[in-house]
Design a protein around this motif. Sequence first.
Motif, PDB file in Angstrom:
ATOM      1  N   ILE A   1       0.850  -1.192   0.000  1.00 17.05           N
ATOM      2  CA  ILE A   1       0.000   0.000   0.000  1.00 17.05           C
ATOM      3  C   ILE A   1       0.885   1.241   0.000  1.00 17.05           C
ATOM      4  O   ILE A   1       1.777   1.379   0.828  1.00 17.05           O
ATOM      5  N   LYS A   2       0.617   2.145  -0.954  1.00 19.35           N
ATOM      6  CA  LYS A   2       1.455   3.329  -1.125  1.00 19.35           C
ATOM      7  C   LYS A   2       0.783   4.604  -0.632  1.00 19.35           C
ATOM      8  O   LYS A   2       1.410   5.438  -0.011  1.00 19.35           O
ATOM      9  N   ASP A   3      -0.505   4.772  -0.939  1.00 19.93           N
ATOM     10  CA  ASP A   3      -1.161   6.034  -0.619  1.00 19.93           C
ATOM     11  C   ASP A   3      -2.650   5.791  -0.374  1.00 19.93           C
ATOM     12  O   ASP A   3      -3.189   4.741  -0.732  1.00 19.93           O
ATOM     13  N   TYR A   4      -3.312   6.794   0.214  1.00 21.07           N
ATOM     14  CA  TYR A   4      -4.721   6.684   0.588  1.00 21.07           C
ATOM     15  C   TYR A   4      -5.452   7.959   0.181  1.00 21.07           C
ATOM     16  O   TYR A   4      -4.854   9.018   0.083  1.00 21.07           O
ATOM     17  N   ARG A   5      -6.746   7.831   0.009  1.00 29.25           N
ATOM     18  CA  ARG A   5      -7.608   8.990  -0.202  1.00 29.25           C
ATOM     19  C   ARG A   5      -8.975   8.668   0.377  1.00 29.25           C
ATOM     20  O   ARG A   5      -9.494   7.571   0.200  1.00 29.25           O
TER      21      ARG A   5
ATOM     22  N   TYR B   1      -4.160   3.255  -2.977  1.00 29.33           N
ATOM     23  CA  TYR B   1      -3.270   3.104  -4.120  1.00 29.33           C
ATOM     24  C   TYR B   1      -2.163   2.135  -3.717  1.00 29.33           C
ATOM     25  O   TYR B   1      -1.523   2.331  -2.685  1.00 29.33           O
ATOM     26  N   THR B   2      -1.952   1.106  -4.536  1.00 26.10           N
ATOM     27  CA  THR B   2      -0.996   0.068  -4.186  1.00 26.10           C
ATOM     28  C   THR B   2       0.022  -0.135  -5.298  1.00 26.10           C
ATOM     29  O   THR B   2      -0.150   0.352  -6.414  1.00 26.10           O
ATOM     30  N   SER B   3       1.061  -0.897  -4.981  1.00 23.97           N
ATOM     31  CA  SER B   3       2.028  -1.311  -6.000  1.00 23.97           C
ATOM     32  C   SER B   3       1.714  -2.719  -6.484  1.00 23.97           C
ATOM     33  O   SER B   3       2.508  -3.337  -7.176  1.00 23.97           O
ATOM     34  N   ASP B   4       0.528  -3.224  -6.158  1.00 28.99           N
ATOM     35  CA  ASP B   4       0.080  -4.541  -6.586  1.00 28.99           C
ATOM     36  C   ASP B   4      -0.235  -4.509  -8.085  1.00 28.99           C
ATOM     37  O   ASP B   4      -0.869  -3.573  -8.566  1.00 28.99           O
ATOM     38  N   LYS B   5       0.195  -5.517  -8.813  1.00 30.18           N
ATOM     39  CA  LYS B   5      -0.006  -5.544 -10.272  1.00 30.18           C
ATOM     40  C   LYS B   5      -1.479  -5.746 -10.636  1.00 30.18           C
ATOM     41  O   LYS B   5      -1.975  -5.158 -11.584  1.00 30.18           O
ATOM     42  N   THR B   6      -2.181  -6.592  -9.900  1.00 31.27           N
ATOM     43  CA  THR B   6      -3.571  -6.895 -10.254  1.00 31.27           C
ATOM     44  C   THR B   6      -4.548  -5.830  -9.770  1.00 31.27           C
ATOM     45  O   THR B   6      -5.596  -5.648 -10.368  1.00 31.27           O
ATOM     46  N   THR B   7      -4.221  -5.137  -8.690  1.00 35.93           N
ATOM     47  CA  THR B   7      -5.125  -4.145  -8.136  1.00 35.93           C
ATOM     48  C   THR B   7      -4.354  -2.870  -7.779  1.00 35.93           C
ATOM     49  O   THR B   7      -4.044  -2.639  -6.614  1.00 35.93           O
ATOM     50  N   PRO B   8      -4.055  -2.026  -8.763  1.00 33.55           N
ATOM     51  CA  PRO B   8      -3.305  -0.807  -8.435  1.00 33.55           C
ATOM     52  C   PRO B   8      -4.131   0.212  -7.637  1.00 33.55           C
ATOM     53  O   PRO B   8      -3.591   0.966  -6.851  1.00 33.55           O
TER      54      PRO B   8
ATOM     55  N   LYS C   1     -10.776   3.960   9.743  1.00 37.26           N
ATOM     56  CA  LYS C   1     -10.227   2.787   9.052  1.00 37.26           C
ATOM     57  C   LYS C   1      -8.886   3.140   8.390  1.00 37.26           C
ATOM     58  O   LYS C   1      -7.965   2.335   8.368  1.00 37.26           O
ATOM     59  N   TYR C   2      -8.778   4.377   7.887  1.00 42.67           N
ATOM     60  CA  TYR C   2      -7.526   4.847   7.298  1.00 42.67           C
ATOM     61  C   TYR C   2      -6.410   4.854   8.336  1.00 42.67           C
ATOM     62  O   TYR C   2      -5.296   4.390   8.074  1.00 42.67           O
ATOM     63  N   LYS C   3      -6.705   5.364   9.535  1.00 44.26           N
ATOM     64  CA  LYS C   3      -5.687   5.428  10.583  1.00 44.26           C
ATOM     65  C   LYS C   3      -5.229   4.034  11.003  1.00 44.26           C
ATOM     66  O   LYS C   3      -4.035   3.797  11.199  1.00 44.26           O
ATOM     67  N   ILE C   4      -6.159   3.107  11.130  1.00 39.38           N
ATOM     68  CA  ILE C   4      -5.807   1.725  11.483  1.00 39.38           C
ATOM     69  C   ILE C   4      -4.928   1.124  10.396  1.00 39.38           C
ATOM     70  O   ILE C   4      -3.874   0.542  10.677  1.00 39.38           O
ATOM     71  N   LEU C   5      -5.340   1.263   9.159  1.00 36.28           N
ATOM     72  CA  LEU C   5      -4.598   0.678   8.045  1.00 36.28           C
ATOM     73  C   LEU C   5      -3.218   1.310   7.902  1.00 36.28           C
ATOM     74  O   LEU C   5      -2.227   0.605   7.676  1.00 36.28           O
ATOM     75  N   ARG C   6      -3.139   2.602   8.073  1.00 39.30           N
ATOM     76  CA  ARG C   6      -1.844   3.284   7.950  1.00 39.30           C
ATOM     77  C   ARG C   6      -0.863   2.792   9.011  1.00 39.30           C
ATOM     78  O   ARG C   6       0.310   2.535   8.719  1.00 39.30           O
ATOM     79  N   GLY C   7      -1.322   2.641  10.230  1.00 42.38           N
ATOM     80  CA  GLY C   7      -0.462   2.118  11.294  1.00 42.38           C
ATOM     81  C   GLY C   7       0.001   0.706  10.997  1.00 42.38           C
ATOM     82  O   GLY C   7       1.180   0.357  11.207  1.00 42.38           O
ATOM     83  N   LEU C   8      -0.893  -0.123  10.486  1.00 43.05           N
ATOM     84  CA  LEU C   8      -0.533  -1.508  10.153  1.00 43.05           C
ATOM     85  C   LEU C   8       0.457  -1.560   8.996  1.00 43.05           C
ATOM     86  O   LEU C   8       1.359  -2.407   8.984  1.00 43.05           O
TER      87      LEU C   8
END
Length: 171
Positions: free
Chosen positions: A108-112, A130-137, A150-157
Amino acid sequence: MIQNTVYFKSRPSQLINLETFLLTILAVPVILLMDGILKQQLPIHFIPAKLIVHVYRLPHYLGVFVLLNLAYQVLRVYCIRYEIHAEELRYYSGIFRRNHEFIENYRIKDYRVERPLIYRLFGLGNLIIYTSDKTTPIFRLNAIKDPEEKYKILRGLVELNRREKHVFEVD
């Protein structure tokens, strides 16, 4: 190793189907009006006798189609599930053919966060990842409650996962 616990499970709101609900509500009077017009003004002498029964039932067929479409759309949204684990983001979808998508947190690279007016009225929003995953950018968590939380939880993880796996992003 990070424990494999589920930090949150979420389903999108049925508010996604607002357009379908409104079109169904508008279709019912149109179908009833069509039923009345067919019974009063249909030129019977141009239609073959075997087909006349089905022409009179056309509004019923359309009504069943509209209700089946509504049921399908509600079930389609109901079958979507998002889960955030310590090491990956999981997405489950599908009614007849289940699809499982897994995105490693370190990709995972970025969030919005998007919060349209209608979603804000109900405390919902979209979390775009936004990810660096090939199948799901680009991955979207649509119509979820408290997207900022949910953003804060995911960012910390993501940060914890990158540190543990020694993964660094280079642009």
